[in-house]
Scaffold this motif. Structure first.
Motif, PDB file in Angstrom:
ATOM      1  N   ARG A 133       2.339  -3.052  -7.326  1.00 30.91           N
ATOM      2  CA  ARG A 133       3.420  -4.251  -7.503  1.00 30.91           C
ATOM      3  C   ARG A 133       2.775  -5.074  -7.712  1.00 30.91           C
ATOM      4  O   ARG A 133       3.270  -5.985  -8.374  1.00 30.91           O
ATOM      5  CB  ARG A 133       3.268  -4.325  -5.797  1.00 30.91           C
ATOM      6  CG  ARG A 133       3.601  -3.418  -5.246  1.00 30.91           C
ATOM      7  CD  ARG A 133       4.340  -3.897  -3.328  1.00 30.91           C
ATOM      8  NE  ARG A 133       4.931  -4.624  -3.195  1.00 30.91           N
ATOM      9  CZ  ARG A 133       5.342  -5.013  -2.299  1.00 30.91           C
ATOM     10  NH1 ARG A 133       4.568  -4.535  -1.128  1.00 30.91           N
ATOM     11  NH2 ARG A 133       6.386  -6.031  -2.066  1.00 30.91           N
ATOM     12  N   ASP A 134       1.806  -4.873  -8.194  1.00 30.48           N
ATOM     13  CA  ASP A 134       1.273  -6.739  -9.304  1.00 30.48           C
ATOM     14  C   ASP A 134       1.308  -7.714  -8.694  1.00 30.48           C
ATOM     15  O   ASP A 134       1.577  -8.833  -8.888  1.00 30.48           O
ATOM     16  CB  ASP A 134       2.243  -6.935 -10.630  1.00 30.48           C
ATOM     17  CG  ASP A 134       1.735  -6.219 -12.140  1.00 30.48           C
ATOM     18  OD1 ASP A 134       0.638  -5.563 -11.808  1.00 30.48           O
ATOM     19  OD2 ASP A 134       2.577  -5.936 -12.866  1.00 30.48           O
ATOM     20  N   LEU A 135       0.734  -7.298  -7.136  1.00 29.16           N
ATOM     21  CA  LEU A 135      -0.277  -8.727  -6.154  1.00 29.16           C
ATOM     22  C   LEU A 135      -1.092  -9.024  -5.962  1.00 29.16           C
ATOM     23  O   LEU A 135      -1.622  -7.602  -6.325  1.00 29.16           O
ATOM     24  CB  LEU A 135       1.122  -7.870  -4.778  1.00 29.16           C
ATOM     25  CG  LEU A 135       2.900  -8.331  -5.263  1.00 29.16           C
ATOM     26  CD1 LEU A 135       3.379  -8.049  -4.106  1.00 29.16           C
ATOM     27  CD2 LEU A 135       3.544  -9.291  -5.820  1.00 29.16           C
ATOM     28  N   MET A 136      -0.935  -9.641  -5.631  1.00 33.62           N
ATOM     29  CA  MET A 136      -2.657 -11.082  -5.574  1.00 33.62           C
ATOM     30  C   MET A 136      -2.297 -11.360  -4.240  1.00 33.62           C
ATOM     31  O   MET A 136      -1.803 -12.681  -4.059  1.00 33.62           O
ATOM     32  CB  MET A 136      -2.980 -11.388  -5.796  1.00 33.62           C
ATOM     33  CG  MET A 136      -2.677 -12.513  -6.591  1.00 33.62           C
ATOM     34  SD  MET A 136      -3.336 -13.985  -7.953  1.00 33.62           S
ATOM     35  CE  MET A 136      -2.327 -14.897  -8.853  1.00 33.62           C
ATOM     36  N   LEU A 137      -3.442 -11.466  -3.431  1.00 30.88           N
ATOM     37  CA  LEU A 137      -3.841 -12.576  -1.680  1.00 30.88           C
ATOM     38  C   LEU A 137      -4.456 -13.610  -2.317  1.00 30.88           C
ATOM     39  O   LEU A 137      -6.018 -12.890  -2.335  1.00 30.88           O
ATOM     40  CB  LEU A 137      -4.228 -11.193  -1.010  1.00 30.88           C
ATOM     41  CG  LEU A 137      -4.324 -12.020   0.326  1.00 30.88           C
ATOM     42  CD1 LEU A 137      -3.229 -12.623   1.322  1.00 30.88           C
ATOM     43  CD2 LEU A 137      -4.950 -10.822   1.336  1.00 30.88           C
TER      44      LEU A 137
END
Length: 392
Positions: A133-137
């Motif tokens: 999903r190409d997401l980062m936290l």
């Protein structure tokens, strides 16, 4: 002091989460029996026509009797369907914005065990789903710094949650939960432009498995001002939350390329580079076949000269490549083979008190800032010599 904390999540411009729902309460009791698209109006009208029973058929806005086509049945009211009345009205309301008329944030309130939280954060903490999903936290800003974030949050497209403190503490990666989490779209760091005055230096991370070490390397690389950082396939995920925290924002100031193959690394480098290995006397055996002749390996290592870091002269007019390895896995055999074939050098940091090696981030800092010192000194000397030549 605070029994509620806030989680900030942007859309595709930067954050992504569900729409703000504070204004939806007034619509909750209105449930349409059926929604009819405009192109199906005529077909739906035919279904309601009493054709057959009364011998009439639908024609425009009135019924037409087959026997007396020019007369209209008196006992049947005309059926009309207003397309204008049924078309949805598009308006811009509070659901589309992140702040109200007073400039205060608009939040979606969540209760304990809200399924949206568990679903989203479970995916973010999974390496597979995170990459998909190409997401980062991100975590770090404290709750009392929420006003500091206002200029950075878009007025439209960002979605904000307010979630219980205990819920956030359970999902936080930090010992002390700061009170704010952000889920962001991963930017394209491989295309990051090189800043003016960057050192002609590429740092190659080979088998860096520890997240804290990789973050320290990126932070040091950004601080010294190198051109780019290349990561081999054996390195930890660069978007791991621990890497992000220890790098302290270096991700967004560096050109970083992931999953580089040592066999094709020359494609990512300028021509005629000088190659160096930060030697920690640890060699990765994972890429060596069980039947590999160890004498050949020893011969390969002996073919690469080893020099103290302060005994080298780094030329700012040439591009230098420095390879650093993990403290456990060490430098791969492919890296040693590459440096040997290109007449490279192993750099050593002499240590006392029977200390075997330094942390890779510390060792990198010592070497690259010595490079920078020599670059600056060389440039100053060249300027001074040019001035003398003009007045001589």
């Amino acid at each position: 002091m605070f029994n509620k904390l806030k989680i900030l999540v942007f859309s595709d411009t930067f954050l992504s989460i569900n729409q703000q729902s504070r204004c939806l309460a007034r619509w909750s009791s209105r449930k349409p029996a059926k929604l009819i698209p405009a192109e199906e109006y005529d077909e739906e009208a035919d279904k309601h026509s009493p054709k057959g029973k009364l011998g009439v058929e639908w024609s425009g806005n009135y019924f037409k009797n087959k026997s007396t086509e020019n007369t209209r049945p008196k006992d049947i009211e005309p059926i009309t369907i207003s397309k204008k009345r049924m078309s949805p009205k598009i308006t811009m309301d509070m659901l589309e914005t992140t702040t109200d008329e007073n400039g205060d944030f608009i939040y979606t309130k969540m209760k304990n065990n809200d399924p949206r939280i568990s679903q989203l954060l479970t995916e973010i903490k999974s390496n597979k789903e995170r990459d998909k999903r190409d997401l980062m936290l991100l975590e770090g800003k404290r709750f009392d710094e929420v006003e500091y974030l206002k200029p950075s949050i878009p007025k439209i497209g960002a979605k904000l949650y307010k979630m219980p403190l205990k819920e956030m503490q359970m999902w936080s990666d930090l010992t002390t939960c700061p009170g704010i989490m952000g889920i962001f779209k991963i930017p394209d760091i491989e295309s990051h432009s090189v800043s003016n005055g960057a050192l002609p230096l590429t740092i190659v991370c080979d088998n860096i498995r520890e997240a804290d070490n990789l973050g320290a390397i990126l932070r040091t690389s950004s601080g010294v001002g190198c051109e780019q950082v290349l990561l081999t396939k054996g390195c930890v995920n660069v978007w791991d939350s621990k890497v992000l925290r220890s790098a302290c924002g270096a991700h967004f100031k560096l050109r970083i390329k992931k999953k580089v193959n040592m066999d094709t690394i020359m494609e990512d480098l300028p021509p005629n580079c000088n190659f160096f290995i930060a030697d920690n006397r640890v060699i990765s055996m994972t890429t060596i076949d069980e039947n590999y002749d160890k004498k050949l390996l020893s011969s390969l290592l002996e073919s690469i000269p080893i020099v103290p870091y302060y005994g080298l002269k780094f030329n700012p007019n040439e591009h230098n490549v420095l390879i650093v390895g993990g403290e456990t896995e060490g430098i791969s055999l492919n890296s040693y083979s590459l440096v040997s074939n290109l007449n490279g050098v192993r750099i050593n940091i002499p240590l006392g008190n029977n200390v075997d090696s330094l942390n890779v981030g510390t060792a990198l800092g010592i070497i690259v800032f010595e490079m920078k010192r020599q670059y600056i000194s060389k440039i100053k000397n060249d300027v001074r010599d040019n001035i003398k030549d003009e007045f001589s």
